[in-house]
Write an enzyme that holds these catalytic residues in place. Structure first.
Site, PDB file in Angstrom:
ATOM      1  N   ASP A   3       3.020  -9.212   9.277  1.00  0.00           N
ATOM      2  CA  ASP A   3       3.758  -9.207   8.011  1.00  0.00           C
ATOM      3  C   ASP A   3       4.737  -8.038   7.964  1.00  0.00           C
ATOM      4  OD1 ASP A   3       4.470  -9.947   5.433  1.00  0.00           O
ATOM      5  OD2 ASP A   3       2.867  -8.769   4.513  1.00  0.00           O
TER       6      ASP A   3
ATOM      7  N   TYR B 236      -5.577 -13.386  -3.994  1.00  0.00           N
ATOM      8  CA  TYR B 236      -4.991 -12.859  -2.764  1.00  0.00           C
ATOM      9  C   TYR B 236      -5.752 -13.372  -1.542  1.00  0.00           C
ATOM     10  CZ  TYR B 236      -3.959  -8.921   0.532  1.00  0.00           C
ATOM     11  OH  TYR B 236      -3.623  -8.138   1.606  1.00  0.00           O
TER      12      TYR B 236
ATOM     13  N   CYS C 179       0.844  -1.204   0.000  1.00  0.00           N
ATOM     14  CA  CYS C 179       0.000   0.000   0.000  1.00  0.00           C
ATOM     15  C   CYS C 179       0.873   1.244   0.000  1.00  0.00           C
ATOM     16  CB  CYS C 179      -0.880   0.006   1.242  1.00  0.00           C
ATOM     17  SG  CYS C 179      -1.999  -1.389   1.256  1.00  0.00           S
TER      18      CYS C 179
ATOM     19  N   HIS D  57      -3.273 -11.373   4.967  1.00  0.00           N
ATOM     20  CA  HIS D  57      -3.453 -10.222   5.864  1.00  0.00           C
ATOM     21  C   HIS D  57      -4.791 -10.221   6.601  1.00  0.00           C
ATOM     22  CE1 HIS D  57      -0.296  -8.473   3.047  1.00  0.00           C
ATOM     23  NE2 HIS D  57       0.281  -8.536   4.226  1.00  0.00           N
TER      24      HIS D  57
END
Ligand code: ADP
Ligand code: SF4
Length: 688
Positions: free
Chosen positions: A266, A170, A31, A173
């Site tokens: 992460d 994906y 991001c 997270h």
């Protein structure tokens, strides 16, 4: 140029399905606060990584449908064909340098706010949204699942049209539907999409198959999968279901992009996870279960570590988000055997904080990050001097070091002076605190470079007053004199100096950092700053004694650190260390051997006995030298930079120093003109 044999393997091409990465350097999705709101800035930033040698450059999570609307965060967006042109700017910038462009398609399920679209949120089962808002996601029925699969497939087709070479499924997270279906804690379904692992994995399997069918001839299909939630038996574990998933899907994706979940695991900071490569212990089993290439992360910035990971067959591709932010030219520097020139990530998560605040990315180590398009800044290039000149920089903290370095790179004769016996200013001081040792790299990287240069002279133990500055006869002066923590209690919750306090020793963070620790007796830390410093000092003092109380006007300790993904860890560490936490309280008065606290809501008073108070409130700018020189007059340039201009983060100080050096001798107004290079929405079609 021949690459040092030690690192040659890092520059081997890697086949990924139908495409080939030119080397093993892989910028994984991250991001950046630009996304669909600032596509040119995003393309400028991603393109710079490609220019710096990364073989693959990815987007951040990219919303595939209005039911996955991440407002207020500025992520990628590929809802329909109208999003393609903005994404093409990015793929074009990446392809220009021979890199592959990857897109991380995402549907965020109950992690999407849908504030903009007001579309009902979706989840495997009915559940409250993943934010503290009074709204819930609804359990997807079979029609919803079919629709979601169609959206994903359509998004993959659009991604191909936008020029992407790698398309992601994906599941990571704890942020996206495929993972939500996979985790038993989030999936209470009784149909073929719930229950057994085979069932919970069904959706992922379908997405992988359908993405292959849609674009597999042209694009590689990557699977980003969080193998472990770092929650022990309370979450997915690499040794159990994480491994089983890899076994079951082993050859399905063209690429495995593996990490740990959630984001705070992460992207751990060096404060709580000092070891670079910490994720490998969780992820390196994947290579043994698939013939497909595997990319992994974990703040990998050391070329030797990278080469060893490839040589030992633990990874095929070296994944990086933060190391690629701190140094977009990391691969190019390894190729040129300029290892010492690499700007190492310090693991501070200021980059993450910008995204969490909805603003464009920034970086403590790399002040050009996010400014590639807006200001036209290049991390490795800077305009040569406009005309021969000498400059004096007073203060060798982060602002002064960066300013001196960039002025020197431009070719000016630079004199750098500091009153202290050691350079580094606040970086040297703060990096000596518990957990912050890696921050020292901000000074070390710059000092190493400065010391190679013949046009820089550094003087330590050199406090300068106005007369001394003028005596040097240097007409261009940059004052990076910093700021000191206030001792009078003035801060957010207290605009007038505190009074009273007989018998209570007053200390500041500067005292602690300079080795003046509290004497015997209970200690109160008053954290009106509410960022990292109060919590760091509590953490440090708690290792030395057991009578610490941290007082904060906020409901939790170090609330700002939620943006750096650290708040939970800080609170846990302090509680476990026995620090008492007085929340929602302001320091109202200093008493005799005690402090008076007031509830921030009711004003109700309570007292805490103490022998010392550490005031973490505000900082006072060191401007005495500036004022004296301004009054004397006669200098061509007199500019205050860094914390002396605006106390803030170390990242702000570095940026300030960089900016001053960039615009020295520039056309008047150039700095401001550059700042206002903006992305303004165009209005091409009325009513759409
Ligand atoms: P910044 O974050 O803006 O770089 P710092 O507080 O880290 O600021 O560093 C400021 C540095 O300036 C300190 O190392 C301090 O010793 C030095 N300094 C402050 N005033 C003077 C002065 N008058 N002469 C020389 N050095 C100074
Ligand atoms: Fe690393 Fe900090 Fe830069 Fe992020 S902001 S890339 S954590 S140095």
């Amino acid at each position: 140029m021949t690459v040092n044999a030690r690192y040659a393997a890092l520059f081997e091409p890697v086949r990924i399905g139908p495409v080939t990465a030119k080397n093993r350097f892989y910028q994984v999705p991250h991001c950046n606060g630009m996304g669909h709101l600032r596509p040119r800035a995003e393309a400028g930033m991603r393109g710079m990584k490609a220019a710096g040698g990364w073989g693959v450059v990815s987007t951040q999570e990219t919303e595939i449908h209005p039911s996955s609307d991440l407002t207020p965060y500025a992520e990628g967006r590929i809802w329909d064909a109208r999003d393609i042109p903005a994404l093409r700017v990015m793929t074009g910038a990446v392809h220009e340098h021979g890199a592959l462009a990857a897109v991380q398609l995402a549907h965020n399920g109950f992690h999407a706010s849908n504030i903009l679209t007001r579309t009902p949120a979706l989840a495997p089962s009915d559940m409250a949204l993943d934010f503290a808002v009074p709204a819930q996601a609804r359990a997807m029925d079979k029609a919803d699942i079919r629709a979601f699969r169609r959206w994903h497939r359509d998004a993959a087709l659009r991604a191909r049209e936008a020029g992407f070479d790698i398309v992601y499924v994906y599941a990571g997270h704890r942020m996206t539907l495929p993972q939500h279906f996979l985790l038993p804690a989030l999936n209470a379904r009784g149909d073929e999409y719930g229950g057994s692992l085979e069932n919970r994995l069904r959706l992922t399997r379908e997405l992988l198959e359908e993405t292959h069918e849609a674009v597999g001839g042209d694009c590689a299909v990557a699977f980003r999968f969080a193998v472990d939630e770092m929650a022990g038996p309370d979450g997915m574990q690499a040794a159990e279901e994480g491994r089983a998933v890899v076994e079951m899907l082993a050859e399905m994706p063209d690429l495995w992009d593996v990490n740990v979940s959630d984001w705070s695991n992460d992207s751990q900071t060096t404060r709580f996870q000092p070891e670079d490569g910490y994720q490998l212990a969780y992820t390196d089993f994947v290579k043994g279960l698939t013939t497909k290439p595997v990319v992994g992360v974990g703040r990998l910035s050391s070329p030797d570590q990278m080469a060893a990971l490839v040589a030992k067959g633990r990874l095929d591709l070296i994944g990086a988000a933060r190391p690629s932010i701190a140094d977009p030219f990391l691969p190019a520097k390894i190729a040129a055997d300029r290892i010492e020139a690499i700007r190492e990530c310090i693991g501070c998560n200021i980059c993450v904080a910008a995204d969490n605040l909805g603003g464009p990315i920034r970086c403590t180590q790399n002040p050009t990050m996010g400014e590639e398009w807006r200001r036209g800044w290049h991390p490795e290039e800077i305009a040569p001097k406009a005309a021969a000149a000498a400059a004096l920089v007073v203060g060798a903290g982060p602002a002064g070091l960066e300013c001196a370095l960039q002025l020197a790179r431009r070719g000016y004769d630079v004199t750098l002076a500091d009153a202290a016996p050691e350079p580094g200013g606040r970086v040297a001081r703060e990096s000596a605190l518990k957990g912050l040792g890696a921050w020292r790299r901000v000074a070390d990287n710059r000092l190493y470079d400065l010391r190679q240069r013949g046009n820089v002279e550094m003087y330590l133990n050199s406090p300068l007053d106005a007369a001394a500055v003028l005596e040097l006869g240097i007409a261009n002066v940059f004052l990076a004199t910093g700021a000191r923590w206030r001792r009078d209690g003035v801060g957010r919750t207290c605009r007038a100096p505190l009074t009273g306090g007989g018998g209570v020793a007053i200390l500041t963070p500067d005292d602690i950092m300079e080795g003046r620790l509290p004497g015997a007796g209970p200690v109160v830390i008053y954290d009106d700053d509410q960022a990292y410093m109060g919590g760091v000092i509590a953490d440090l003092l708690a290792t030395l004694r057991d009578d610490i109380t941290l007082v904060t006007p906020a409901p939790v300790v170090s609330p700002w650190c939620a943006h750096t993904l650290e708040q939970g860890r800080i609170q846990t560490a302090l509680l476990e260390a026995g620090v008492r936490i007085e929340a929602n309280a302001r320091l109202a008065a200093l008493g005799e051997g005690r402090v008076d606290l007031a509830c921030v809501y009711t004003g109700a008073r309570r007292q805490v006995d103490c022998a010392s108070v550490v005031l973490v409130t505000e900082r006072a700018r060191e401007t005495a030298l500036y004022e004296a020189l301004r009054d004397e007059g006669g200098l061509s340039v007199l500019e205050v930079i860094g914390d002396a201009q605006m106390p803030g983060l170390i990242a702000d100080a570095v940026y300030s120093g960089h900016r001053a050096a960039r615009y020295f001798q520039a056309d008047p107004g150039a700095a401001e003109a550059a700042l206002y290079r903006r992305e303004i929405p165009s209005l091409p079609e009325e009513g759409r």
